[in-house]
Design a protein around this motif. Structure first.
Motif, PDB file in Angstrom:
ATOM      1  N   LEU A   7      -7.943  10.429 -10.233  1.00 20.74           N
ATOM      2  CA  LEU A   7      -8.661  11.166  -9.183  1.00 20.74           C
ATOM      3  C   LEU A   7      -9.099  12.541  -9.698  1.00 20.74           C
ATOM      4  O   LEU A   7     -10.218  12.983  -9.458  1.00 20.74           O
ATOM      5  N   ASP A   8      -8.200  13.189 -10.423  1.00 24.06           N
ATOM      6  CA  ASP A   8      -8.517  14.466 -11.092  1.00 24.06           C
ATOM      7  C   ASP A   8      -9.766  14.335 -11.949  1.00 24.06           C
ATOM      8  O   ASP A   8     -10.686  15.131 -11.876  1.00 24.06           O
ATOM      9  N   LEU A   9      -9.748  13.311 -12.776  1.00 22.04           N
ATOM     10  CA  LEU A   9     -10.843  13.095 -13.727  1.00 22.04           C
ATOM     11  C   LEU A   9     -12.157  12.814 -12.988  1.00 22.04           C
ATOM     12  O   LEU A   9     -13.203  13.371 -13.334  1.00 22.04           O
ATOM     13  N   LEU A  10     -12.107  11.979 -11.968  1.00 23.00           N
ATOM     14  CA  LEU A  10     -13.338  11.649 -11.231  1.00 23.00           C
ATOM     15  C   LEU A  10     -13.918  12.897 -10.566  1.00 23.00           C
ATOM     16  O   LEU A  10     -15.132  13.099 -10.573  1.00 23.00           O
ATOM     17  N   ARG A  11     -13.042  13.732 -10.010  1.00 29.73           N
ATOM     18  CA  ARG A  11     -13.536  14.967  -9.381  1.00 29.73           C
ATOM     19  C   ARG A  11     -14.276  15.826 -10.404  1.00 29.73           C
ATOM     20  O   ARG A  11     -15.340  16.364 -10.127  1.00 29.73           O
ATOM     21  N   LEU A  12     -13.696  15.930 -11.612  1.00 28.49           N
ATOM     22  CA  LEU A  12     -14.300  16.798 -12.631  1.00 28.49           C
ATOM     23  C   LEU A  12     -15.556  16.180 -13.230  1.00 28.49           C
ATOM     24  O   LEU A  12     -16.545  16.864 -13.480  1.00 28.49           O
ATOM     25  N   ARG A  13     -15.538  14.860 -13.437  1.00 31.69           N
ATOM     26  CA  ARG A  13     -16.735  14.192 -13.965  1.00 31.69           C
ATOM     27  C   ARG A  13     -17.891  14.270 -12.977  1.00 31.69           C
ATOM     28  O   ARG A  13     -19.052  14.197 -13.358  1.00 31.69           O
ATOM     29  N   SER A  14     -17.554  14.417 -11.678  1.00 31.84           N
ATOM     30  CA  SER A  14     -18.624  14.434 -10.673  1.00 31.84           C
ATOM     31  C   SER A  14     -19.557  15.618 -10.865  1.00 31.84           C
ATOM     32  O   SER A  14     -20.714  15.566 -10.450  1.00 31.84           O
ATOM     33  N   VAL A  15     -19.080  16.686 -11.509  1.00 29.18           N
ATOM     34  CA  VAL A  15     -19.949  17.849 -11.728  1.00 29.18           C
ATOM     35  C   VAL A  15     -21.207  17.397 -12.489  1.00 29.18           C
ATOM     36  O   VAL A  15     -22.317  17.817 -12.180  1.00 29.18           O
ATOM     37  N   TYR A  16     -21.025  16.492 -13.440  1.00 27.16           N
ATOM     38  CA  TYR A  16     -22.193  15.938 -14.138  1.00 27.16           C
ATOM     39  C   TYR A  16     -22.749  14.684 -13.466  1.00 27.16           C
ATOM     40  O   TYR A  16     -23.956  14.583 -13.217  1.00 27.16           O
ATOM     41  N   HIS A  17     -21.894  13.724 -13.165  1.00 29.20           N
ATOM     42  CA  HIS A  17     -22.424  12.412 -12.756  1.00 29.20           C
ATOM     43  C   HIS A  17     -23.234  12.463 -11.465  1.00 29.20           C
ATOM     44  O   HIS A  17     -24.073  11.608 -11.241  1.00 29.20           O
ATOM     45  N   LEU A  18     -22.971  13.447 -10.607  1.00 33.77           N
ATOM     46  CA  LEU A  18     -23.748  13.516  -9.360  1.00 33.77           C
ATOM     47  C   LEU A  18     -25.162  14.053  -9.592  1.00 33.77           C
ATOM     48  O   LEU A  18     -25.992  14.025  -8.682  1.00 33.77           O
ATOM     49  N   LYS A  19     -25.427  14.533 -10.810  1.00 40.92           N
ATOM     50  CA  LYS A  19     -26.832  14.800 -11.149  1.00 40.92           C
ATOM     51  C   LYS A  19     -27.145  14.163 -12.509  1.00 40.92           C
ATOM     52  O   LYS A  19     -27.919  14.698 -13.317  1.00 40.92           O
ATOM     53  N   GLU A  20     -26.543  13.017 -12.691  1.00 40.23           N
ATOM     54  CA  GLU A  20     -26.680  12.298 -13.955  1.00 40.23           C
ATOM     55  C   GLU A  20     -28.149  12.136 -14.347  1.00 40.23           C
ATOM     56  O   GLU A  20     -28.985  11.793 -13.505  1.00 40.23           O
ATOM     57  N   ALA A  21     -28.418  12.418 -15.595  1.00 40.81           N
ATOM     58  CA  ALA A  21     -29.749  12.268 -16.204  1.00 40.81           C
ATOM     59  C   ALA A  21     -30.687  13.438 -15.914  1.00 40.81           C
ATOM     60  O   ALA A  21     -31.655  13.646 -16.648  1.00 40.81           O
ATOM     61  N   ASP A  22     -30.416  14.221 -14.869  1.00 38.36           N
ATOM     62  CA  ASP A  22     -31.352  15.305 -14.537  1.00 38.36           C
ATOM     63  C   ASP A  22     -31.570  16.307 -15.682  1.00 38.36           C
ATOM     64  O   ASP A  22     -32.713  16.689 -15.936  1.00 38.36           O
ATOM     65  N   PRO A  23     -30.511  16.767 -16.368  1.00 35.94           N
ATOM     66  CA  PRO A  23     -30.764  17.776 -17.405  1.00 35.94           C
ATOM     67  C   PRO A  23     -31.694  17.266 -18.513  1.00 35.94           C
ATOM     68  O   PRO A  23     -32.419  18.049 -19.127  1.00 35.94           O
ATOM     69  N   THR A  24     -31.668  15.964 -18.756  1.00 40.32           N
ATOM     70  CA  THR A  24     -32.487  15.401 -19.831  1.00 40.32           C
ATOM     71  C   THR A  24     -33.940  15.225 -19.378  1.00 40.32           C
ATOM     72  O   THR A  24     -34.852  15.170 -20.204  1.00 40.32           O
ATOM     73  N   THR A  25     -34.143  15.133 -18.077  1.00 43.26           N
ATOM     74  CA  THR A  25     -35.506  14.974 -17.572  1.00 43.26           C
ATOM     75  C   THR A  25     -36.391  16.177 -17.908  1.00 43.26           C
ATOM     76  O   THR A  25     -37.583  16.031 -18.139  1.00 43.26           O
ATOM     77  N   TRP A  26     -35.764  17.363 -18.013  1.00 42.06           N
ATOM     78  CA  TRP A  26     -36.546  18.551 -18.392  1.00 42.06           C
ATOM     79  C   TRP A  26     -37.278  18.345 -19.718  1.00 42.06           C
ATOM     80  O   TRP A  26     -38.294  18.967 -19.983  1.00 42.06           O
ATOM     81  N   VAL A  27     -36.722  17.520 -20.577  1.00 42.72           N
ATOM     82  CA  VAL A  27     -37.223  17.410 -21.953  1.00 42.72           C
ATOM     83  C   VAL A  27     -38.519  16.594 -22.027  1.00 42.72           C
ATOM     84  O   VAL A  27     -39.301  16.745 -22.970  1.00 42.72           O
TER      85      VAL A  27
END
Ligand SMILES: [Fe+2]
Ligand SMILES: [Fe+2]
Length: 317
Positions: free
Chosen positions: A126-146
């Motif tokens: 549960l700890d890990l999922l909470r922390l991974r959510s910082v990225y996964h809830l906007k998964e792929a967005d940072p790469t779209t800028w490119v």
């Protein structure tokens, strides 16, 4: 909508209080140094977020406030300098197209997925999922800028890859949405940013590096190198995550997010390396160095996160 997290030091206090005053009060000059790496990382995460979904408490005009941009630039320069300072450099005698995956495999660090697969407790997962959510809830967005910064062959391939990440035209299949549904089914909060206050500096730096690579044309080589390393270290760990989630009786929606990535990322790693990185370097050979830098940064930052979390759980990293 995302809410502002808590500041972690004097710079964060100054920036966050200026943010909520935009546009009614002018942003004062902020020359404070960050009080700690936590303060720097959280503040930069907040400033980057203005270019994604923004915050409920902040006017969208804050994104282009020159003083806030100046602070962001300083924090990005520091992050980039620390990454480049740790980077051992382009690996000797490794061909990008034929040697990349072996090079990635030779960087085998501590693995969170292996721990989840075989022995993690429900609390740790549960700890890990909470922390991974910082990225996964906007998964792929940072790469779209490119995308608009790439020559045509690499651009076409990246769009094809992102099309998958964004659900192949089906809004219910967006990877970020799959993760959100898995969280909800697991009793976690699926709103973006809900767990940023819990994120250790390593998680914030992973996200900040990804946004920094995406947001700067100058760093497009690093952005696609990061993508290739990310995809190349996803398929097998995703299988392990799914097995661990099933072992612990997590809902099918959560394990399903990871099983989706077992096959998808086995394809994505090929596209990311051959059709994006190699195609980009063929057009712009001087970017090869940064392709390696971005790939290394992805592996290094993940190793740091894994070591931090395993240590916090009392597991030898
Ligand atoms: Fe994905
Ligand atoms: Fe992927």
């Amino acid at each position: 909508m995302t809410h502002l997290p808590k500041p972690r030091g004097p710079l964060g206090v100054a920036v966050l209080s200026a943010l909520v005053d935009v546009p009614t009060r002018e942003v004062p000059r902020i020359d404070l140094a960050p009080g700690s790496s936590e303060d720097a990382a959280l503040t930069l995460w907040v400033l980057h977020e203005l270019s994604y979904g923004g915050f409920a408490e902040v006017d969208d005009r804050a994104e282009r406030e020159p003083e806030l941009m100046r602070v962001r630039r300083r924090l990005e320069d520091d992050l980039e300098a620390s990454l480049r300072g740790r980077w051992p450099g382009v690996p000797d005698a490794v061909d990008l197209e034929t040697g990349f995956f072996d090079w990635v495999a030779s960087h085998d660090g501590p693995s969170l997925a292996r721990h989840v697969q075989t022995e993690a407790t429900e609390e740790q997962v549960l700890d890990l999922l909470r922390l991974r959510s910082v990225y996964h809830l906007k998964e792929a967005d940072p790469t779209t800028w490119v995308i608009p910064r790439l020559p045509v062959a690499a651009k076409a391939a990246l769009v094809e890859l992102q099309y998958d990440e964004y659900g192949v035209g089906d809004p219910s299949r967006l990877h970020a949405g799959l993760f959100a549904r898995g969280m909800e089914a697991s009793g976690l909060r699926p709103e973006p940013g809900a767990y940023v206050d819990e994120a250790p500096v390593e998680i914030l730096e992973q996200n900040n590096a990804l946004s920094m690579f995406g947001l700067h044309r100058r760093l497009r080589g690093a952005a696609v190198g990061h993508l290739a390393a990310f995809e190349a270290t996803s398929s097998l760990p995703s299988r392990r995550m799914a097995q661990g989630l099933e072992r612990l009786g997590f809902p099918a929606a959560m394990a399903g997010y990871y099983t989706e990535h077992v096959e998808a990322d086995a394809v994505h790693e090929q596209v990311a390396l051959r059709d994006i990185c190699v195609a980009l370097v063929a057009e712009e050979p001087m970017l090869e160095r940064d392709v390696w830098f971005g790939a290394w940064a992805c592996l290094d930052l993940e190793n740091r996160t894994a070591a931090r979390l395993l240590t916090s759980w009392g597991v030898a990293a």
